[in-house]
Design a protein around this motif. Structure first.
Motif, PDB file in Angstrom:
ATOM      1  N   LEU A 238       0.789  -1.173  -0.110  1.00  0.00           N
ATOM      2  CA  LEU A 238       0.033  -0.028   0.097  1.00  0.00           C
ATOM      3  C   LEU A 238       0.827   1.207  -0.140  1.00  0.00           C
ATOM      4  O   LEU A 238       1.954   1.528   0.978  1.00  0.00           O
ATOM      5  CB  LEU A 238      -0.973  -0.129   1.199  1.00  0.00           C
ATOM      6  N   PRO A 239       0.406   2.225  -1.011  1.00  0.00           N
ATOM      7  CA  PRO A 239       1.561   3.446  -0.961  1.00  0.00           C
ATOM      8  C   PRO A 239       1.113   4.441   0.079  1.00  0.00           C
ATOM      9  O   PRO A 239       2.001   5.351   0.342  1.00  0.00           O
ATOM     10  CB  PRO A 239       0.981   3.973  -2.430  1.00  0.00           C
ATOM     11  N   ARG A 240       0.229   4.340   0.847  1.00  0.00           N
ATOM     12  CA  ARG A 240      -0.268   5.250   2.001  1.00  0.00           C
ATOM     13  C   ARG A 240      -1.001   4.413   3.069  1.00  0.00           C
ATOM     14  O   ARG A 240      -1.266   3.297   2.817  1.00  0.00           O
ATOM     15  CB  ARG A 240      -1.168   6.414   1.404  1.00  0.00           C
ATOM     16  N   GLN A 241      -1.295   4.958   4.228  1.00  0.00           N
ATOM     17  CA  GLN A 241      -2.093   4.453   5.280  1.00  0.00           C
ATOM     18  C   GLN A 241      -3.590   4.355   4.534  1.00  0.00           C
ATOM     19  O   GLN A 241      -4.421   4.832   4.354  1.00  0.00           O
ATOM     20  CB  GLN A 241      -2.158   5.276   6.426  1.00  0.00           C
ATOM     21  N   VAL A 242      -3.861   2.925   4.605  1.00  0.00           N
ATOM     22  CA  VAL A 242      -5.194   2.362   4.272  1.00  0.00           C
ATOM     23  C   VAL A 242      -5.849   1.459   5.098  1.00  0.00           C
ATOM     24  O   VAL A 242      -4.850   0.393   5.489  1.00  0.00           O
ATOM     25  CB  VAL A 242      -5.247   1.838   2.774  1.00  0.00           C
ATOM     26  N   LYS A 243      -6.911   1.349   5.421  1.00  0.00           N
ATOM     27  CA  LYS A 243      -7.484   0.489   6.553  1.00  0.00           C
ATOM     28  C   LYS A 243      -7.491  -1.116   5.833  1.00  0.00           C
ATOM     29  O   LYS A 243      -7.948  -0.964   4.542  1.00  0.00           O
ATOM     30  CB  LYS A 243      -8.758   0.703   7.133  1.00  0.00           C
ATOM     31  N   VAL A 244      -7.206  -1.916   6.397  1.00  0.00           N
ATOM     32  CA  VAL A 244      -7.484  -3.366   6.057  1.00  0.00           C
ATOM     33  C   VAL A 244      -8.376  -4.095   7.031  1.00  0.00           C
ATOM     34  O   VAL A 244      -8.187  -3.991   8.197  1.00  0.00           O
ATOM     35  CB  VAL A 244      -6.099  -4.316   5.945  1.00  0.00           C
ATOM     36  N   VAL A 245      -9.431  -4.569   6.598  1.00  0.00           N
ATOM     37  CA  VAL A 245     -10.621  -5.026   7.420  1.00  0.00           C
ATOM     38  C   VAL A 245     -10.872  -6.533   7.038  1.00  0.00           C
ATOM     39  O   VAL A 245     -10.923  -7.029   5.801  1.00  0.00           O
ATOM     40  CB  VAL A 245     -12.222  -4.345   7.328  1.00  0.00           C
ATOM     41  N   ALA A 246     -10.752  -7.389   7.739  1.00  0.00           N
ATOM     42  CA  ALA A 246     -11.213  -8.890   7.472  1.00  0.00           C
ATOM     43  C   ALA A 246     -12.792  -8.936   7.421  1.00  0.00           C
ATOM     44  O   ALA A 246     -13.311  -8.326   8.164  1.00  0.00           O
ATOM     45  CB  ALA A 246     -10.675  -9.899   8.644  1.00  0.00           C
ATOM     46  N   ALA A 247     -13.104 -10.101   6.634  1.00  0.00           N
ATOM     47  CA  ALA A 247     -14.308 -10.096   6.434  1.00  0.00           C
ATOM     48  C   ALA A 247     -14.548 -11.837   6.185  1.00  0.00           C
ATOM     49  O   ALA A 247     -13.799 -12.395   5.514  1.00  0.00           O
ATOM     50  CB  ALA A 247     -14.884  -9.459   5.183  1.00  0.00           C
ATOM     51  N   ARG A 248     -15.760 -12.377   6.427  1.00  0.00           N
ATOM     52  CA  ARG A 248     -16.304 -13.302   5.870  1.00  0.00           C
ATOM     53  C   ARG A 248     -17.338 -13.381   5.034  1.00  0.00           C
ATOM     54  O   ARG A 248     -18.403 -12.658   5.159  1.00  0.00           O
ATOM     55  CB  ARG A 248     -16.951 -14.281   7.140  1.00  0.00           C
ATOM     56  N   GLU A 249     -17.382 -14.127   3.934  1.00  0.00           N
ATOM     57  CA  GLU A 249     -18.336 -13.966   2.780  1.00  0.00           C
ATOM     58  C   GLU A 249     -18.629 -12.477   2.402  1.00  0.00           C
ATOM     59  O   GLU A 249     -19.645 -12.154   1.972  1.00  0.00           O
ATOM     60  CB  GLU A 249     -19.539 -14.555   3.267  1.00  0.00           C
ATOM     61  N   GLY A 250     -17.912 -11.653   2.562  1.00  0.00           N
ATOM     62  CA  GLY A 250     -17.928 -10.142   2.138  1.00  0.00           C
ATOM     63  C   GLY A 250     -18.990  -9.610   3.140  1.00  0.00           C
ATOM     64  O   GLY A 250     -19.153  -8.414   2.559  1.00  0.00           O
ATOM     65  N   ALA A 251     -19.102  -9.966   4.392  1.00  0.00           N
ATOM     66  CA  ALA A 251     -20.384  -9.424   4.931  1.00  0.00           C
ATOM     67  C   ALA A 251     -19.617  -8.280   5.779  1.00  0.00           C
ATOM     68  O   ALA A 251     -18.890  -8.497   7.051  1.00  0.00           O
ATOM     69  CB  ALA A 251     -20.787 -10.487   5.879  1.00  0.00           C
ATOM     70  N   LEU A 252     -19.838  -7.023   5.506  1.00  0.00           N
ATOM     71  CA  LEU A 252     -19.478  -5.965   6.245  1.00  0.00           C
ATOM     72  C   LEU A 252     -20.752  -4.782   6.254  1.00  0.00           C
ATOM     73  O   LEU A 252     -21.629  -4.966   5.443  1.00  0.00           O
ATOM     74  CB  LEU A 252     -18.341  -5.170   5.628  1.00  0.00           C
ATOM     75  N   ASP A 253     -20.677  -3.980   7.233  1.00  0.00           N
ATOM     76  CA  ASP A 253     -21.580  -3.185   7.546  1.00  0.00           C
ATOM     77  C   ASP A 253     -21.655  -2.012   6.501  1.00  0.00           C
ATOM     78  O   ASP A 253     -20.638  -1.664   6.078  1.00  0.00           O
ATOM     79  CB  ASP A 253     -21.425  -2.269   8.944  1.00  0.00           C
ATOM     80  N   ILE A 254     -22.599  -1.735   5.735  1.00  0.00           N
ATOM     81  CA  ILE A 254     -22.856  -0.654   4.681  1.00  0.00           C
ATOM     82  C   ILE A 254     -21.994   0.685   5.183  1.00  0.00           C
ATOM     83  O   ILE A 254     -21.477   1.247   4.194  1.00  0.00           O
ATOM     84  CB  ILE A 254     -24.304  -0.569   4.270  1.00  0.00           C
ATOM     85  N   ALA A 255     -21.888   0.927   6.529  1.00  0.00           N
ATOM     86  CA  ALA A 255     -21.251   2.051   6.889  1.00  0.00           C
ATOM     87  C   ALA A 255     -19.754   2.029   6.814  1.00  0.00           C
ATOM     88  O   ALA A 255     -19.062   3.223   6.824  1.00  0.00           O
ATOM     89  CB  ALA A 255     -21.644   2.482   8.349  1.00  0.00           C
ATOM     90  N   VAL A 256     -19.423   0.980   6.666  1.00  0.00           N
ATOM     91  CA  VAL A 256     -18.023   0.751   6.765  1.00  0.00           C
ATOM     92  C   VAL A 256     -17.421   0.995   5.261  1.00  0.00           C
ATOM     93  O   VAL A 256     -16.324   1.386   5.112  1.00  0.00           O
ATOM     94  CB  VAL A 256     -17.346  -0.697   7.043  1.00  0.00           C
ATOM     95  N   LEU A 257     -18.391   0.635   4.494  1.00  0.00           N
ATOM     96  CA  LEU A 257     -18.089   0.530   2.793  1.00  0.00           C
ATOM     97  C   LEU A 257     -18.305   1.659   2.242  1.00  0.00           C
ATOM     98  O   LEU A 257     -17.721   2.363   1.226  1.00  0.00           O
ATOM     99  CB  LEU A 257     -18.694  -0.691   2.202  1.00  0.00           C
ATOM    100  N   LEU A 258     -19.388   2.461   2.510  1.00  0.00           N
ATOM    101  CA  LEU A 258     -20.022   3.512   1.653  1.00  0.00           C
ATOM    102  C   LEU A 258     -19.858   4.787   2.676  1.00  0.00           C
ATOM    103  O   LEU A 258     -19.668   4.844   4.009  1.00  0.00           O
ATOM    104  CB  LEU A 258     -21.335   3.665   1.432  1.00  0.00           C
ATOM    105  N   GLY A 259     -19.707   6.148   1.943  1.00  0.00           N
ATOM    106  CA  GLY A 259     -19.517   7.321   2.783  1.00  0.00           C
ATOM    107  C   GLY A 259     -17.780   7.587   3.263  1.00  0.00           C
ATOM    108  O   GLY A 259     -17.700   8.245   4.140  1.00  0.00           O
ATOM    109  N   LEU A 260     -17.010   7.119   2.445  1.00  0.00           N
ATOM    110  CA  LEU A 260     -15.628   7.356   2.702  1.00  0.00           C
ATOM    111  C   LEU A 260     -15.153   8.437   2.646  1.00  0.00           C
ATOM    112  O   LEU A 260     -14.181   9.101   2.920  1.00  0.00           O
ATOM    113  CB  LEU A 260     -14.788   6.235   1.960  1.00  0.00           C
ATOM    114  N   GLY A 261     -15.830   9.129   1.443  1.00  0.00           N
ATOM    115  CA  GLY A 261     -15.451  10.834   1.100  1.00  0.00           C
ATOM    116  C   GLY A 261     -14.273  10.968   0.477  1.00  0.00           C
ATOM    117  O   GLY A 261     -13.682  12.011   0.800  1.00  0.00           O
ATOM    118  N   ALA A 262     -13.689   9.859  -0.232  1.00  0.00           N
ATOM    119  CA  ALA A 262     -12.237   9.970  -0.880  1.00  0.00           C
ATOM    120  C   ALA A 262     -12.129  11.189  -1.927  1.00  0.00           C
ATOM    121  O   ALA A 262     -10.704  11.576  -1.997  1.00  0.00           O
ATOM    122  CB  ALA A 262     -11.880   8.645  -1.127  1.00  0.00           C
ATOM    123  N   ALA A 263     -13.169  11.465  -2.620  1.00  0.00           N
ATOM    124  CA  ALA A 263     -12.790  11.920  -3.858  1.00  0.00           C
ATOM    125  C   ALA A 263     -11.860  11.587  -4.677  1.00  0.00           C
ATOM    126  O   ALA A 263     -10.917  12.413  -5.012  1.00  0.00           O
ATOM    127  CB  ALA A 263     -12.899  13.444  -3.505  1.00  0.00           C
TER     128      ALA A 263
END
Length: 344
Positions: A205-230
């Protein structure tokens, strides 16, 4: 949403079979009435991933909300396919409140991010974030994670050595563009292996990026959307092996569709496909088949020799129960032999 606000778009990228479609389905299951449009980019002519989404039974996954781009890699066809699709979505009487873009496993994210700077859409939509899905067990096996230092050492020792590894470049470009990395299928690894993979991914990774572990791609929608990265305004922080190149080629990969005969049982079919994948070094297989006397269609997906299955929907009245399978691998696959093995 105010008409002056840009519509956020999330790019979901990752290598073949990492679990992108499953992750998108989880997002849609949490939409709670929010208008979310999905763009699915297939490598190959059979729209398996779009079909899986349309048949998932989740509100919001209806056909009108899913657009399939099957005419080539989305990062190579932005002008011909992607931009008109985005414009059509944004011009709807009720435009989407969020757009999910699932790239093919072979796509490089950066050219797609650049497309959001095109005058026709720049003022209307923004890249909320790039989510890169990683197949934990595959990377743990070393299949897509080459050591750049070792490659350089080999090249220095032998100038005639063909050291280019397109799989590693695709993997690293997808990580380099990420605003969030999803270490998927973490339940198939022990804690030590997950910790090792986190460190390995962080090294790419070229910069600080969060790495989250998941099972079957199951993550809270709030974790995935609303990052505001532009992300379209942050291209310099997303290095690519192909920076400076106008485009990239996919000649290193083959994709073709073969008929899949009716199987005696799901277990027998998966055992057969796993053996074929190992024998011919196939990267990915996905498709549908029928079982004798079963009213439901059997969906199968495989990464390497690891396969899974489920019944996705009932066969429609009068529908031909013809199975089809997409086969993806590196260039040079023996297509005739693979088709014969699947038919046998």
């Amino acid at each position: 949403m105010s008409k002056l606000e840009k519509v956020p778009a999330t790019i979901v990228t990752g290598f073949l079979g990492a679990g992108k479609t499953t992750l998108v389905r989880h997002v849609m299951s949490q939409a709670a009435g929010r208008r979310i449009a999905i763009i699915v980019n297939e490598f190959g002519s059979l729209g398996i991933d779009g079909d899986l989404l349309k048949s998932c039974g989740i509100p919001g996954c209806e056909e009108d909300n899913i657009v399939e781009l099957a005419n080539g890699c989305i990062c190579c066809t932005v002008a011909d396919d992607f931009l008109p699709t985005m414009t059509a979505l944004l011009d709807r009487p009720e435009p989407p409140e969020h757009i999910l873009i699932e790239t093919s496993g072979l796509a490089l994210p950066k050219p797609l991010i650049k497309a959001f700077n095109w005058p026709g859409i720049r003022s209307r939509v923004t890249v909320d974030g790039v989510v890169t899905v990683v197949d934990g067990p595959a990377v743990a096996d070393g299949r897509f994670a080459d050591d750049p230092a070792a490659v350089e050492a080999q090249r220095a020792a032998d100038d005639n050595l063909d050291h280019d590894n397109p799989l590693a470049e695709v993997f690293e470009d997808q990580l380099g563009a990420a605003d969030l990395v999803v270490l998927n299928k973490a339940d198939l690894l022990d804690e030590a292996a997950v910790a090792k993979l986190r460190a390995e991914i962080a090294s790419h990774l070229p910069r600080q990026v969060k790495v989250v572990a998941a099972r079957e791609g199951a993550l809270d929608i709030a974790v995935l959307l609303g990052l505001g990265a532009a992300a379209e305004d942050d291209l310099a922080a997303r290095p690519s092996h192909h920076d400076g190149a106008d485009d990239h080629e996919h000649d290193d990969f083959d994709s073709f569709v073969v008929p899949m005969p009716e199987a005696a049982s799901a277990e027998a079919l998966l055992e057969k496909l796993s053996k074929i994948a190992g024998e011919f070094d196939i990267l990915r297989m996905k498709g549908f088949s029928s079982l004798p006397g079963k009213p439901m269609r059997l969906a199968v997906q495989g990464v390497g020799t690891r396969f899974r299955h489920h019944f996705d929907r009932a066969w429609a009245p009068g529908e031909a129960r013809d199975g089809q399978l997409v086969v993806i691998g590196q260039a040079g696959l023996d297509k005739a032999a693979i088709a014969a093995a699947i038919a046998g």
